[in-house]
Design a protein around this motif. Structure first.
Motif, mmCIF file in Angstrom:
data_model
loop_
_atom_site.group_PDB
_atom_site.id
_atom_site.type_symbol
_atom_site.label_atom_id
_atom_site.label_comp_id
_atom_site.label_asym_id
_atom_site.label_seq_id
_atom_site.Cartn_x
_atom_site.Cartn_y
_atom_site.Cartn_z
ATOM 1 N N LEU B 11 22.045 0.180 60.756
ATOM 2 C CA LEU B 11 21.860 1.434 61.495
ATOM 3 C C LEU B 11 22.600 2.578 60.813
ATOM 4 O O LEU B 11 22.080 3.687 60.663
ATOM 5 N N SER B 15 20.797 5.792 59.125
ATOM 6 C CA SER B 15 21.048 7.140 59.636
ATOM 7 C C SER B 15 21.582 8.050 58.516
ATOM 8 O O SER B 15 21.343 9.257 58.530
ATOM 9 N N PHE B 18 18.328 8.727 56.166
ATOM 10 C CA PHE B 18 17.073 9.117 56.806
ATOM 11 C C PHE B 18 16.495 10.455 56.314
ATOM 12 O O PHE B 18 15.340 10.525 55.880
ATOM 13 N N VAL B 31 14.910 14.175 65.215
ATOM 14 C CA VAL B 31 16.082 13.300 65.153
ATOM 15 C C VAL B 31 17.369 14.103 65.384
ATOM 16 O O VAL B 31 18.298 13.621 66.035
ATOM 17 N N LEU B 35 19.993 13.224 68.204
ATOM 18 C CA LEU B 35 21.429 13.014 67.956
ATOM 19 C C LEU B 35 22.267 13.871 68.902
ATOM 20 O O LEU B 35 23.301 13.447 69.412
ATOM 21 N N TYR B 151 21.493 18.193 60.210
ATOM 22 C CA TYR B 151 21.356 16.755 60.469
ATOM 23 C C TYR B 151 22.708 16.066 60.342
ATOM 24 O O TYR B 151 23.130 15.319 61.228
ATOM 25 N N LEU B 155 24.905 14.239 63.168
ATOM 26 C CA LEU B 155 25.211 12.818 63.010
ATOM 27 C C LEU B 155 26.720 12.576 63.138
ATOM 28 O O LEU B 155 27.157 11.650 63.823
#
Ligand SMILES: Nc1ncnc2c1ncn2[C@@H]1O[C@H](COP(=O)(O)OP(=O)(O)OP(=O)(O)O)[C@@H](O)[C@H]1O
Ligand SMILES: [Mg+2]
Lengths: 241, 320
Positions: B11, B15, B18, B31, B35, B151, B155
Motif C-alpha cells: 500500500l 501510494s 501512484f 485520489v 486522501l 498529491y 498523502l
C-alpha cells in the motif's frame, strides 16, 4: 484518627430523603459493614462519598480533609475506589484492558499499567479470562472485574456494593476469601451486603440504616441483637420466609 | 500478522508511485480528495468511534481551517501554506469553545448540539462579510499547476493523521478514550477526568480536520461557506466515511474515504456520463440507502466486518 468520616450526611431526591443525617467513622484497617433493607439509602451513601451525585447537606472527611464537592475522578486519585452494585463493565474492552485503563490512575506508561493489571487480575483470580471481552463474562466474573478495576487504582479505602449478590455458595466462599485478602493488603473496606453470612462473618463493625436513617451501630453481634434491626431488617426477611 | 505487514508495505509503495504512473489529472484529483477525506474521516473516528462522542458538526473545524488559510492570503497577504499549520490551530481554538458547550450533553444531545453549532458558524461566516467576503467566497491563486505537489502533501497529511491517531490509541489516552466511550460513569470512578479527556480527543480531531480544511483552500483555490461549512457535504460525509469503513478501527476511515469519494463521484458524474443526467441529483438519496445498507449488513463497516465479507464471497464462489 478515622480514615473516613461521614458527618450528618443528607441526600434528598426532591421530597424523598434517601439519606437522612447519617454519621459514621471508619478506622484504618477495618472492614466496616453498611446494612439496611432495600431502598434504605446504602448505594446513595456510596454515591455521595465519591460525589457521583452531589450531597444535599453534611460533610465527608477523608484523612481529616473534607472531600465534599471534589470531582469523582479526584476522589479516586485521593485513594477511594468503588464498585457498582449494577456492574459497569467496559463491555467492548478486554478484561485486561478494563484493568489497565484503571491502573493508569497511578502510572503513566503502558508497561507499568499492564504489569499492575496482571498483578491485580492474578490476585482476583481473573488471569485466565484476561483476553475475553468484558461483556462475555458471567455475572460472577463481572463482579470480580469491578473489584479488580477498583483495586488497580490502588485505593486506601475500598467501597464494595453488594459484590456477593447473585453468587452461589462456593462463589460466596471465594468472595469472602477475596475480601479478607484485600483487607490483609492493608486496604480499609466499607462494604454493603444483604447476605448475612457474608456481612456477619467479615465485618469488624456494622452500621445499620432504614429509610435513610441510622438505627444501629456496633459489632456484628450487637447489631444482630438490636431489636430495631431485627424488626426493620431481619424481621422483614424472616417474615418473607 | 505477516500478511498485514506485507499489505501495508505494498500500500505504501503504491501510494508513493501512484501519480507517477497514473498521469491523468482527473484520477489524481479524485485520489487527492480521497486522501483529504482519510484525514477528516480518521479525525472524526477518533472522537466518535473511539471516544464515543458522535459529532454532526465536523464542518466547523474543516470550514474554519479552510477560512483561516484563505484569510491568511486575503487579509494578511501571506501564503496560504502558512494557513495550513494555523488552520489546525484555529480549529482547535474553536474546538475548545465547542467542547465547553457541547460536552455538557451526552449521547444524541451532544450530536444535536454539534449539528446546531455547525449551522450557527456557517451563518456567522456567511454574514461577517468584512472578514470572510460572505457568500462571495474567497478566491486565491494556486501555488502549483501540477497536481503532484498537492498529491504528496495530501498523502503526507493523511499518513501523519492516521499514524498519530494510531500512536495515541496505543497510549494511556487511547485507553481513556475507549473507557469514556464504554461507560462514562465507570471511567470517572476509575479516576479518569472524563471532561478533560473528551476535550483532548476533540482537540486532536479538530486539529487534523482543520489542517484538511486549510489544504482544501490551497488545493481548490476557492471556498465559500455553503461548501466548507456544509452539513451535508462535510459533516454528514465525515460520518459516512467513518461508518462505511468501520468505526473504531485504525484504517477503516481510510477505506471509507476511498469508497465514499468513489460513490460520490460515480453519482455526480451520472455513472461517468453513461446514465441519464438526473441520476446525479439523486446522490443524496443514494447516500441514504448506502447508510441503511451498511447499518443493516455491515454494522462494523467494511474493514470491521472484513471477515464477514470474505466468508460471504467464498460462499458464493463455492456454490458456483
Ligand atoms: N437518582 C435517583 N433519583 C431519585 N431517587 C433515587 C435515585 N437514586 C436512588 N433513589 C431512591 O433513593 C432511595 C434509596 O436508594 P438506594 O439505591 O440508595 O437504596 P439501597 O439501600 O442501595 O437499596 P438496595 O438494597 O435495593 O440496593 C430509594 O427509594 C431510591 O428509589
Ligand atoms: Mg443499593
Amino acid at each position: 484518627m478515622a480514615l473516613l468520616e461521614v458527618k450528618k450526611l443528607t441526600k434528598a431526591f426532591g421530597g424523598l430523603m434517601a439519606v437522612n443525617n447519617v454519621t459514621f467513622k471508619i478506622e484504618r484497617g477495618e472492614i466496616f459493614g453498611l446494612i439496611g433493607p432495600n431502598g434504605s439509602g446504602k448505594t446513595t451513601t456510596f454515591n455521595c462519598i465519591n460525589n457521583f451525585s452531589p450531597i444535599t447537606s453534611g460533610d465527608i472527611f477523608f484523612k481529616e480533609k473534607s472531600i465534599k464537592g471534589l470531582k469523582t475522578h479526584k476522589i479516586c486519585h485521593l485513594g477511594i475506589g468503588r464498585t457498582f452494585q449494577v456492574v459497569k463493565p467496559l463491555s467492548r474492552m478486554t478484561v485486561i484492558g478494563n484493568v489497565t485503563a484503571s491502573a493508569f490512575c497511578r502510572v503513566n506508561t503502558i508497561k507499568e499499567a499492564r504489569d499492575e493489571a496482571y498483578r491485580v487480575l492474578d490476585f482476583c483470580n481473573l488471569l485466565k479470562e484476561k483476553d475475553k471481552l468484558a461483556k462475555s463474562l458471567p455475572i460472577e466474573g463481572r463482579k470480580r472485574l469491578e473489584i479488580a478495576r477498583a483495586l488497580a487504582t490502588k485505593p486506601e479505602l475500598l467501597l464494595l456494593d453488594e459484590i456477593a449478590a447473585g453468587l452461589n455458595l462456593s462463589e460466596l466462599d471465594e468472595a469472602i476469601d477475596l475480601i479478607k485478602r484485600i483487607r490483609d493488603k492493608g486496604i480499609t473496606i466499607l462494604i454493603i451486603e444483604h447476605i448475612m453470612k457474608v456481612i456477619m462473618t467479615i465485618s469488624d463493625r456494622i452500621h445499620a440504616i432504614n429509610f435513610g436513617q441510622t438505627i444501629a451501630e456496633g459489632t456484628p453481634q450487637e447489631v444482630a441483637n438490636n431489636p430495631e434491626v431485627i424488626e426493620a431488617y431481619l424481621g422483614a426477611e424472616y417474615a418473607q420466609g | 500478522m505477516k500478511a498485514k505487514k506485507i499489505t501495508l508495505i505494498i500500500l505504501g509503495i503504491v501510494s508513493l508511485i501512484f501519480p507517477l504512473v497514473i498521469r491523468s489529472d482527473y484520477y489524481q484529483h479524485l485520489v487527492i480528495i480521497a486522501l483529504m477525506w482519510v484525514v477528516i474521516g480518521s479525525s472524526w473516528n477518533l472522537l466518535a468511534g473511539y471516544t464515543g462522542q458522535v459529532s454532526f458538526g465536523h464542518a466547523i473545524f474543516f470550514g474554519t481551517g479552510a477560512y483561516t488559510a484563505g484569510i491568511f492570503v486575503t487579509k494578511l497577504g501571506m501564503s496560504a501554506w502558512w494557513g495550513m499549520m494555523f488552520g489546525g490551530i484555529v480549529a482547535m481554538v474553536f474546538a475548545l469553545f465547542v467542547g465547553w458547550i457541547c460536552f455538557r450533553l451526552r449521547g444524541p444531545y451532544f450530536a444535536l448540539a454539534t449539528l446546531a453549532g455547525g449551522e450557527i458558524i456557517r451563518l456567522i461566516v456567511t454574514n461577517w462579510e468584512s472578514l470572510t467576503e460572505g457568500m462571495m467566497g474567497i478566491l486565491i491563486i494556486q501555488s502549483f499547476r501540477s497536481k503532484l505537489p498537492y498529491y504528496y502533501i495530501a498523502l503526507t497529511l493523511a499518513f501523519l493523521c492516521v499514524f498519530v491517531i494510531y500512536l495515541v490509541m496505543k497510549s494511556k489516552w487511547g485507553y481513556y478514550f475507549v473507557s469514556i466511550r464504554e461507560d462514562q460513569d465507570a471511567a470517572e470512578s476509575m479516576g479518569i477526568n472524563t471532561t478533560l479527556y473528551k476535550n483532548v480527543s476533540l482537540l486532536i480531531s479538530a486539529f487534523f480536520t482543520g489542517m484538511a480544511g486549510a489544504f482544501y483552500m490551497n488545493y481548490m483555490a476557492f471556498i465559500d461557506p455553503q461548501v466548507v461549512y456544509s452539513l451535508h457535504y462535510i459533516s454528514i460525509m465525515a460520518i459516512l466515511v467513518g461508518i462505511v469503513g468501520g468505526v473504531a478501527t485504525t484504517l477503516g476511515p481510510a477505506v471509507g474515504a476511498f469508497i465514499m469519494v468513489g460513490v460520490q463521484e460515480t453519482f455526480r458524474s451520472a455513472f461517468f456520463g453513461l446514465a441519464p443526467k438526473w441520476i446525479s441529483q439523486a446522490h443524496a438519496l443514494v447516500f441514504g440507502l448506502l447508510v441503511i445498507f451498511v447499518i443493516m449488513f455491515l454494522a462494523n463497516g467494511v474493514l470491521g466486518d472484513w471477515g464477514k465479507i470474505k466468508r460471504y464471497v467464498f460462499r458464493i464462489k463455492a456454490s458456483n
